[in-house]
Design an enzyme around this catalytic site. Structure first.
Site, PDB file in Angstrom:
ATOM      1  N   ARG A 121      32.417  43.526  42.020  1.00  0.00           N
ATOM      2  CA  ARG A 121      32.246  44.175  40.710  1.00  0.00           C
ATOM      3  C   ARG A 121      31.584  43.212  39.727  1.00  0.00           C
ATOM      4  O   ARG A 121      32.013  42.073  39.589  1.00  0.00           O
ATOM      5  CB  ARG A 121      33.601  44.659  40.184  1.00  0.00           C
ATOM      6  CG  ARG A 121      34.062  45.911  40.907  1.00  0.00           C
ATOM      7  CD  ARG A 121      35.429  46.337  40.451  1.00  0.00           C
ATOM      8  NE  ARG A 121      36.468  45.451  40.958  1.00  0.00           N
ATOM      9  CZ  ARG A 121      37.752  45.556  40.643  1.00  0.00           C
ATOM     10  NH1 ARG A 121      38.135  46.485  39.797  1.00  0.00           N
ATOM     11  NH2 ARG A 121      38.635  44.733  41.157  1.00  0.00           N
ATOM     12  N   CYS A 132      37.021  41.462  35.224  1.00  0.00           N
ATOM     13  CA  CYS A 132      37.820  41.112  34.040  1.00  0.00           C
ATOM     14  C   CYS A 132      36.978  40.632  32.862  1.00  0.00           C
ATOM     15  O   CYS A 132      36.959  41.276  31.818  1.00  0.00           O
ATOM     16  CB  CYS A 132      38.843  40.070  34.415  1.00  0.00           C
ATOM     17  SG  CYS A 132      39.895  40.607  35.764  1.00  0.00           S
ATOM     18  N   VAL A 157      46.381  44.014  40.615  1.00  0.00           N
ATOM     19  CA  VAL A 157      47.478  43.404  39.848  1.00  0.00           C
ATOM     20  C   VAL A 157      48.836  43.903  40.352  1.00  0.00           C
ATOM     21  O   VAL A 157      49.775  43.125  40.555  1.00  0.00           O
ATOM     22  CB  VAL A 157      47.329  43.720  38.336  1.00  0.00           C
ATOM     23  CG1 VAL A 157      48.524  43.215  37.552  1.00  0.00           C
ATOM     24  CG2 VAL A 157      46.047  43.131  37.798  1.00  0.00           C
ATOM     25  N   ARG A 203      43.929  35.007  38.792  1.00  0.00           N
ATOM     26  CA  ARG A 203      42.519  35.017  39.190  1.00  0.00           C
ATOM     27  C   ARG A 203      42.423  35.587  40.591  1.00  0.00           C
ATOM     28  O   ARG A 203      43.268  35.276  41.445  1.00  0.00           O
ATOM     29  CB  ARG A 203      41.963  33.588  39.212  1.00  0.00           C
ATOM     30  CG  ARG A 203      41.699  33.000  37.863  1.00  0.00           C
ATOM     31  CD  ARG A 203      41.589  31.504  37.949  1.00  0.00           C
ATOM     32  NE  ARG A 203      42.806  30.950  38.542  1.00  0.00           N
ATOM     33  CZ  ARG A 203      42.912  29.713  39.014  1.00  0.00           C
ATOM     34  NH1 ARG A 203      41.876  28.919  39.004  1.00  0.00           N
ATOM     35  NH2 ARG A 203      44.050  29.283  39.524  1.00  0.00           N
TER      36      ARG A 203
END
Ligand code: UGA
Length: 468
Positions: A347, A280, A11, A153
């Site tokens: 992940r 997320c 981010v 995204r």
């Protein structure tokens, strides 16, 4: 404006690079010296479209890298906190990195600044950041805390940032809201979109400049969690519908076309598959569930969303078993390891979790992914083989499994694929193909929520079985 972005993870990097492209002076701060050094040298640690271009464009100019948080704070009008908030064992978010940044910032607030939480955080984090900074001796008049959740995204993060549907700012003072509006004004005024060197608008992005929505801090924090939870719910909903379609012989793609055409529902995030993954949705659903529980609300719907998601992987595994009968010793060509196309992130990847399960069942896996191989090798060790391309992965395979929605897997040369496999069987966990096209190339094709499409010999066998 002068902006510090703390945390050069996913981010932070994207936010810093995009702010520089909007014309701001950015210092990207990280306490990992090696990472800072690598960024200074021009390395780009994540696979993200347009990020290398933006970093090259602004490195040494409008974007600088530093390990000195206090100096960066003193030099900036706004400090964006974009450090990790990993899940703890109980599912809530670990806020210790955010807390330590808040503590360190405190000593450097010498004139009015806005501290912005950009990481995905539970409700009331805003209050906690304010408390920590004040507790460490900063005059409360000298700063405000704002919440500015991100909706990026992976894989399309840069264009998501520059062409957002909306920008959300949770601010408790007009001064802070005003400063945040200024930071985003190159987007909200449309100025950025008129620039000749602007990063190109993606096809699906809205044409009008984004709306900036100012809310209370708590509302902004809830907007982030509720948005991700809703999107995950949409995916689990469609996956549940896909299971019903399989039982009754309906076609989930047709069903989604029909559902998504209702503008109140919309067609996006209605793609059935082997479930959602990534850093997320799984984490945020657990965190939102924990927030709800703590606030006295038993949000069982979220548990069900998670359950359906996990079940979706098991259903796909059962499908592989029902097509191949036994799994031990079977050679599988696996296409896709990343949690979705366009990223090297593994992940919580449903593809990787499935491969691990198949290996436990005794399958021999030869896998290929356009970006996630290095990471997958670390995770899978010697358990699997890795191929240089999709055709090598499929060579001699008892069946080919498509597990990630990479564009290149939707455009395979089916003749060539047919020529390398041992048996022409494709199990597609992402519905990338038209079943008729697969059978026309001699494949038996099994996807999610659609009737199996059998090649002629397989269809004849199946008819004989039914007849018997
Ligand atoms: C998600 C949200 O989409 C972003 O808005 C948010 O900012 C981000 O989380 C975050 O909180 O940081 P991301 O995890 O990068 O973004 O990936 P998505 O594109 O949302 O995909 C998540 C998973 O859902 C993937 O495994 C994908 O394959 C799956 N998916 C997505 C489906 O199975 N069906 C769909 O229709 C869409």
């Amino acid at each position: 404006m002068r902006i510090a972005v703390v945390g050069s993870g996913y981010v932070g990097l994207v936010t810093g690079a995009c702010f520089a492209d909007l014309g701001h002076e950015v210092v990207l701060v990280d306490n990992d010296e090696q990472r800072v050094e690598a960024l200074r040298k021009g390395e780009v640690p994540i696979h993200e479209r347009f990020l290398p271009e933006l970093l090259t464009r602004h490195r040494g100019g409008r974007i600088k890298f530093s390990g000195d948080l206090q100096a960066a704070t003193r030099a900036s009008e706004a400090i964006f906190i974009a450090v990790g908030t990993p899940p703890t064992e109980s599912g809530d978010a670990d806020m210790s990195y955010v807390e330590s940044v808040a503590r360190e910032i405190s000593g450097a607030v010498d004139e009015y600044k806005v501290i912005v939480e950009k990481s995905t955080v539970p409700v009331y984090t805003n209050d906690w950041i304010r408390t920590i900074i004040t507790r460490n001796g900063t005059d409360p008049e000298l700063f405000d805390v704002a919440s500015n959740p991100e909706f990026l995204r992976e894989g399309t993060a840069v264009t998501d940032f520059l062409y957002p549907d909306r920008i959300v700012v949770g601010a408790e003072s007009e001064r802070a809201a005003e400063l945040m509006c200024q930071i985003y004004s190159p987007l909200t005024s449309g100025w950025y979109y008129g620039r000749a060197d602007a990063i190109p608008r993606p096809e699906k992005a809205q044409v009008s400049p984004p709306r900036l929505i100012v809310t209370s801090a708590q509302s902004a924090e809830i907007i982030k969690h509720a948005s991700n939870a809703f999107l995950a719910m949409k995916i689990s909903f469609v996956n549940a519908v896909a299971s019903i379609c399989e039982s009754v012989g309906a076609n989930v793609e047709q069903v989604c076309d029909g559902i998504g055409a209702d503008s109140r529902i919309g067609p996006r995030f209605l793609k059935p598959g082997i479930g959602y993954g990534g850093s997320c949705f799984p984490k945020d659903l657990m965190a939102f569930r924990a927030v709800a529980t703590e606030s006295g609300y038993d949000f069982r719907l979220l548990e069900e969303v998670i359950r359906i998601n996990e079940d979706q992987r098991r259903r796909f595994l059962r499908k592989v078993r029902s097509v191949l009968w036994t799994l031990r010793g079977k050679r599988l060509g696996v296409l896709g390891l990343a949690f979705k196309g366009g990223t090297d992130d593994i992940r919580e990847s449903p593809a990787l979790l499935l491969v691990q399960e198949l290996l436990r069942e005794g399958c021999k896996v030869c896998a290929y992914d356009p970006a996630a191989m290095e990471r997958a090798k670390e995770a899978l060790g010697n358990g699997a083989e890795f191929a240089a391309d999709a055709y090598q992965a499929a060579k001699g395979a008892d069946a080919v499994l498509i597990l990630t929605e990479w564009e290149e897997f939707a455009a395979l040369d089916l003749e060539r694929l047919r020529g390398v496999v041992k048996y022409p069987i494709v199990l597609d966990g992402r519905n990338l193909y038209d079943p008729a096209a697969m059978t026309a190339h001699g494949f038996s094709y099994y996807s999610v929520g659609r009737p199996p499409a059998l090649s002629e010999p397989a269809a004849a066998r199946s008819a004989k079985r039914e007849h018997a």
